[in-house]
Motif scaffolding. Structure first.
Motif, PDB file in Angstrom:
ATOM      1  N   LEU A  34       0.820  -1.205   0.000  1.00 13.79           N
ATOM      2  CA  LEU A  34       0.000   0.000   0.000  1.00 13.79           C
ATOM      3  C   LEU A  34       0.857   1.259   0.000  1.00 13.79           C
ATOM      4  CD1 LEU A  34      -2.763  -1.075   2.539  1.00 13.79           C
ATOM      5  CD2 LEU A  34      -3.159  -0.451   0.146  1.00 13.79           C
ATOM      6  N   GLN A  35       1.902   1.244   0.766  1.00 17.72           N
ATOM      7  CA  GLN A  35       2.750   2.430   0.876  1.00 17.72           C
ATOM      8  C   GLN A  35       3.495   2.727  -0.423  1.00 17.72           C
ATOM      9  OE1 GLN A  35       4.863   1.161   4.430  1.00 17.72           O
ATOM     10  NE2 GLN A  35       3.842   2.745   5.638  1.00 17.72           N
ATOM     11  N   GLN A  36       3.715   1.714  -1.240  1.00 23.42           N
ATOM     12  CA  GLN A  36       4.352   1.929  -2.535  1.00 23.42           C
ATOM     13  C   GLN A  36       3.480   2.782  -3.455  1.00 23.42           C
ATOM     14  OE1 GLN A  36       5.143  -2.036  -3.962  1.00 23.42           O
ATOM     15  NE2 GLN A  36       7.157  -2.140  -2.982  1.00 23.42           N
ATOM     16  N   ARG A  37       2.161   2.764  -3.233  1.00 22.18           N
ATOM     17  CA  ARG A  37       1.238   3.520  -4.075  1.00 22.18           C
ATOM     18  C   ARG A  37       0.922   4.898  -3.497  1.00 22.18           C
ATOM     19  NH1 ARG A  37       2.351  -0.821  -6.036  1.00 22.18           N
ATOM     20  NH2 ARG A  37       1.257  -1.793  -7.782  1.00 22.18           N
ATOM     21  N   ASP A  38       1.417   5.194  -2.305  1.00 17.40           N
ATOM     22  CA  ASP A  38       1.202   6.503  -1.678  1.00 17.40           C
ATOM     23  C   ASP A  38      -0.280   6.854  -1.606  1.00 17.40           C
ATOM     24  OD1 ASP A  38       2.053   8.807  -0.401  1.00 17.40           O
ATOM     25  OD2 ASP A  38       2.131   9.964  -2.263  1.00 17.40           O
ATOM     26  N   LEU A  39      -1.093   5.899  -1.144  1.00 18.42           N
ATOM     27  CA  LEU A  39      -2.538   6.101  -1.014  1.00 18.42           C
ATOM     28  C   LEU A  39      -2.888   6.553   0.399  1.00 18.42           C
ATOM     29  CD1 LEU A  39      -3.767   2.779  -2.676  1.00 18.42           C
ATOM     30  CD2 LEU A  39      -3.897   5.050  -3.696  1.00 18.42           C
ATOM     31  N   PRO A  40      -3.969   7.320   0.567  1.00 15.08           N
ATOM     32  CA  PRO A  40      -4.513   7.499   1.916  1.00 15.08           C
ATOM     33  C   PRO A  40      -4.891   6.123   2.471  1.00 15.08           C
ATOM     34  CG  PRO A  40      -5.599   8.945   0.334  1.00 15.08           C
ATOM     35  CD  PRO A  40      -4.775   7.998  -0.462  1.00 15.08           C
ATOM     36  N   LEU A  41      -4.685   5.917   3.758  1.00 16.62           N
ATOM     37  CA  LEU A  41      -4.866   4.585   4.329  1.00 16.62           C
ATOM     38  C   LEU A  41      -5.830   4.589   5.510  1.00 16.62           C
ATOM     39  CD1 LEU A  41      -1.151   3.322   4.419  1.00 16.62           C
ATOM     40  CD2 LEU A  41      -2.871   2.941   2.637  1.00 16.62           C
ATOM     41  N   VAL A  42      -6.679   3.569   5.532  1.00 23.13           N
ATOM     42  CA  VAL A  42      -7.502   3.252   6.697  1.00 23.13           C
ATOM     43  C   VAL A  42      -7.126   1.843   7.136  1.00 23.13           C
ATOM     44  CG1 VAL A  42      -9.853   2.753   7.492  1.00 23.13           C
ATOM     45  CG2 VAL A  42      -9.423   4.757   6.049  1.00 23.13           C
ATOM     46  N   LEU A  43      -6.990   1.643   8.431  1.00 27.30           N
ATOM     47  CA  LEU A  43      -6.676   0.315   8.937  1.00 27.30           C
ATOM     48  C   LEU A  43      -7.900  -0.262   9.645  1.00 27.30           C
ATOM     49  CD1 LEU A  43      -3.463  -1.032  10.494  1.00 27.30           C
ATOM     50  CD2 LEU A  43      -5.629  -1.519  11.619  1.00 27.30           C
ATOM     51  N   VAL A  44      -8.278  -1.467   9.254  1.00 25.23           N
ATOM     52  CA  VAL A  44      -9.373  -2.192   9.897  1.00 25.23           C
ATOM     53  C   VAL A  44      -8.789  -3.309  10.737  1.00 25.23           C
ATOM     54  CG1 VAL A  44     -11.271  -3.808   9.487  1.00 25.23           C
ATOM     55  CG2 VAL A  44     -11.153  -1.663   8.192  1.00 25.23           C
ATOM     56  N   ALA A  45      -9.004  -3.227  12.041  1.00 25.68           N
ATOM     57  CA  ALA A  45      -8.633  -4.311  12.944  1.00 25.68           C
ATOM     58  C   ALA A  45      -9.866  -5.208  13.074  1.00 25.68           C
ATOM     59  CB  ALA A  45      -8.191  -3.768  14.292  1.00 25.68           C
ATOM     60  N   ASN A  46      -9.912  -6.248  12.272  1.00 24.24           N
ATOM     61  CA  ASN A  46     -11.101  -7.095  12.155  1.00 24.24           C
ATOM     62  C   ASN A  46     -11.120  -8.188  13.236  1.00 24.24           C
ATOM     63  OD1 ASN A  46     -13.496  -7.967  10.949  1.00 24.24           O
ATOM     64  ND2 ASN A  46     -12.445  -9.329   9.532  1.00 24.24           N
ATOM     65  N   LYS A  47     -12.297  -8.757  13.422  1.00 26.30           N
ATOM     66  CA  LYS A  47     -12.519  -9.891  14.323  1.00 26.30           C
ATOM     67  C   LYS A  47     -12.298  -9.534  15.795  1.00 26.30           C
ATOM     68  CE  LYS A  47     -11.107 -13.157  10.685  1.00 26.30           C
ATOM     69  NZ  LYS A  47     -10.366 -14.389  10.363  1.00 26.30           N
ATOM     70  N   VAL A  48     -12.573  -8.277  16.161  1.00 24.71           N
ATOM     71  CA  VAL A  48     -12.401  -7.895  17.575  1.00 24.71           C
ATOM     72  C   VAL A  48     -13.371  -8.649  18.476  1.00 24.71           C
ATOM     73  CG1 VAL A  48     -11.459  -5.612  17.054  1.00 24.71           C
ATOM     74  CG2 VAL A  48     -13.938  -5.892  17.305  1.00 24.71           C
ATOM     75  N   ASP A  49     -14.464  -9.147  17.896  1.00 21.55           N
ATOM     76  CA  ASP A  49     -15.431  -9.909  18.692  1.00 21.55           C
ATOM     77  C   ASP A  49     -14.858 -11.240  19.162  1.00 21.55           C
ATOM     78  OD1 ASP A  49     -15.426 -10.413  15.882  1.00 21.55           O
ATOM     79  OD2 ASP A  49     -17.269 -11.575  16.062  1.00 21.55           O
ATOM     80  N   ARG A  50     -13.753 -11.679  18.551  1.00 20.73           N
ATOM     81  CA  ARG A  50     -13.145 -12.955  18.930  1.00 20.73           C
ATOM     82  C   ARG A  50     -11.984 -12.783  19.902  1.00 20.73           C
ATOM     83  NH1 ARG A  50     -12.787 -16.266  13.162  1.00 20.73           N
ATOM     84  NH2 ARG A  50     -14.919 -15.843  12.457  1.00 20.73           N
ATOM     85  N   VAL A  51     -11.669 -11.552  20.278  1.00 22.35           N
ATOM     86  CA  VAL A  51     -10.573 -11.324  21.211  1.00 22.35           C
ATOM     87  C   VAL A  51     -11.079 -11.586  22.625  1.00 22.35           C
ATOM     88  CG1 VAL A  51      -8.918  -9.649  22.104  1.00 22.35           C
ATOM     89  CG2 VAL A  51      -9.540  -9.619  19.666  1.00 22.35           C
ATOM     90  N   PRO A  52     -10.563 -12.605  23.310  1.00 18.82           N
ATOM     91  CA  PRO A  52     -11.118 -12.953  24.628  1.00 18.82           C
ATOM     92  C   PRO A  52     -10.804 -11.923  25.708  1.00 18.82           C
ATOM     93  CG  PRO A  52      -9.221 -14.332  24.104  1.00 18.82           C
ATOM     94  CD  PRO A  52      -9.517 -13.530  22.873  1.00 18.82           C
ATOM     95  N   GLN A  53      -9.644 -11.286  25.620  1.00 15.66           N
ATOM     96  CA  GLN A  53      -9.236 -10.317  26.649  1.00 15.66           C
ATOM     97  C   GLN A  53      -9.348  -8.909  26.060  1.00 15.66           C
ATOM     98  OE1 GLN A  53      -5.378 -12.270  27.121  1.00 15.66           O
ATOM     99  NE2 GLN A  53      -5.901 -12.686  29.268  1.00 15.66           N
ATOM    100  N   LYS A  54     -10.482  -8.266  26.324  1.00 12.98           N
ATOM    101  CA  LYS A  54     -10.746  -6.968  25.699  1.00 12.98           C
ATOM    102  C   LYS A  54      -9.758  -5.893  26.149  1.00 12.98           C
ATOM    103  CE  LYS A  54     -14.261  -8.779  23.646  1.00 12.98           C
ATOM    104  NZ  LYS A  54     -14.121  -9.200  22.231  1.00 12.98           N
ATOM    105  N   GLU A  55      -9.151  -6.075  27.306  1.00 13.14           N
ATOM    106  CA  GLU A  55      -8.192  -5.073  27.766  1.00 13.14           C
ATOM    107  C   GLU A  55      -6.934  -5.044  26.894  1.00 13.14           C
ATOM    108  OE1 GLU A  55      -7.556  -8.848  30.223  1.00 13.14           O
ATOM    109  OE2 GLU A  55      -9.236  -7.655  29.460  1.00 13.14           O
ATOM    110  N   ARG A  56      -6.773  -6.047  26.047  1.00 14.68           N
ATOM    111  CA  ARG A  56      -5.628  -6.079  25.141  1.00 14.68           C
ATOM    112  C   ARG A  56      -5.830  -5.151  23.948  1.00 14.68           C
ATOM    113  NH1 ARG A  56      -4.408 -12.079  23.405  1.00 14.68           N
ATOM    114  NH2 ARG A  56      -2.718 -10.982  22.337  1.00 14.68           N
TER     115      ARG A  56
END
Length: 302
Positions: free
Chosen positions: A115-137
């Motif tokens: 992505l950085q090679q194309r110099d695009l604006p970037l949005v990051l999606v941290a997916n599957k947060v519903d499967r993280v057992p320790q939410k404090e992480r």
């Protein structure tokens, strides 16, 4: 669905969904457009081609490009897979990097590098947060993600939650250029049912067969016609490399092939809203992934 301010200028642009295999890009795309257009399976590297998903709202249209995961591909088919990913990036106005919470791997770093090679604006999606057992992480994890690049926004979410999906679209739309819609509001993809039918068969091969066999196969649609009564008549061939693979695909007395066909037919019927007759055959073709002409026949545009 959230209310929309009709005074805002109409926006339209292309968004490349990119990430390492199996982080949920195809699931996210399907939920964004409200229809299954990209196959999913609990196995990496199922997507072989760029899939366009069209998300339309009164104030804008987002053209999502689901890419094959960034990976070292399988044999010479990888050349096509890499071209599909590069093509999506070249056409994009915005990049969405999809990762699986709470992980950051070498594969994620490689996808970010693309992505950085194309110099695009970037949005990051941290997916599957519903499967993280320790939410404090999650909070320290999100803080760490922000150190990898300059993201317009980092969005923790689950691709299976409708509110999260709408929130992602709301983040993306203001980042796109102003412009008119490129597709009618009822269109969700530019892919024809011929391609989607082949993908439905391939999905069932991935879901029902283990080890490396699904990666050794490809599906070609030999016939696709709609009868005067509206029934979809499809003939498809599954190509494999060796006699032993053909026997596995067929199963005892052809029962495995029958089951693959039944599940694929049900999927196609859901997509078309019509009755479907699906005929499946299995053929050996050892070099199917090395021949540009064969790949074109199978819809890979090599």
């Amino acid at each position: 669905m959230p209310s929309e301010d009709l005074s805002i200028a109409h926006r339209c642009g292309s968004v490349a969904l990119i990430g390492r295999p199996n982080v949920g890009k195809s699931t996210l795309l399907n939920h964004l457009v409200g229809q299954k257009i990209s196959i999913t399976a609990p196995r990496p590297q199922t997507t072989r081609d760029q899939i366009l998903g069209i998300y339309t709202r009164p104030n804008g249209q987002i053209l999502f490009l689901d890419t094959p995961g960034v990976h070292q591909g399988y044999r010479s088919l990888n050349r096509h897979i890499l071209r599909a990913t590069r093509s999506a990036l070249d056409a994009a106005n915005l990049g969405v990097l999809v990762v699986e919470a709470p992980l950051w791997t070498a594969g994620d770093a490689e996808a970010l590098r693309w992505l950085q090679q194309r110099d695009l604006p970037l949005v990051l999606v941290a997916n599957k947060v519903d499967r993280v057992p320790q939410k404090e992480r999650l909070l320290p994890y999100l803080q760490e993600l922000s150190r990898h690049a300059r993201f317009a926004q980092i969005l923790p979410m689950s691709a299976r939650r409708p509110d999260d999906v709408e929130r992602l679209a709301g983040v993306i739309l203001p980042l796109l250029p102003e412009g008119p819609a490129q597709y009618d509001e009822d269109e969700v993809t530019d892919r024809q049912m011929r391609f989607l039918a082949a993908e439905a068969v391939r999905e069932q091969i991935f879901r029902q067969l283990s080890a490396e066999l699904p990666y050794e196969t490809a599906v070609a649609i030999e016939k696709y016609a709609v009868s005067p009564q509206g029934k979809h008549e499809i003939e498809a061939t599954i190509y494999c490399r060796r006699p032993g693979q053909k026997a596995i695909l067929l199963g005892e007395k052809g029962q495995r092939l029958k089951h693959i066909g039944t599940r694929a037919r049900e999927s196609i019927e859901q997509q078309t809203g019509a009755r479907v007759r699906l005929g499946l055959w299995v053929k050996e073709r050892e070099d199917w992934d090395r021949q540009p002409g064969i790949l074109r026949e199978m819809g890979y545009g090599a």
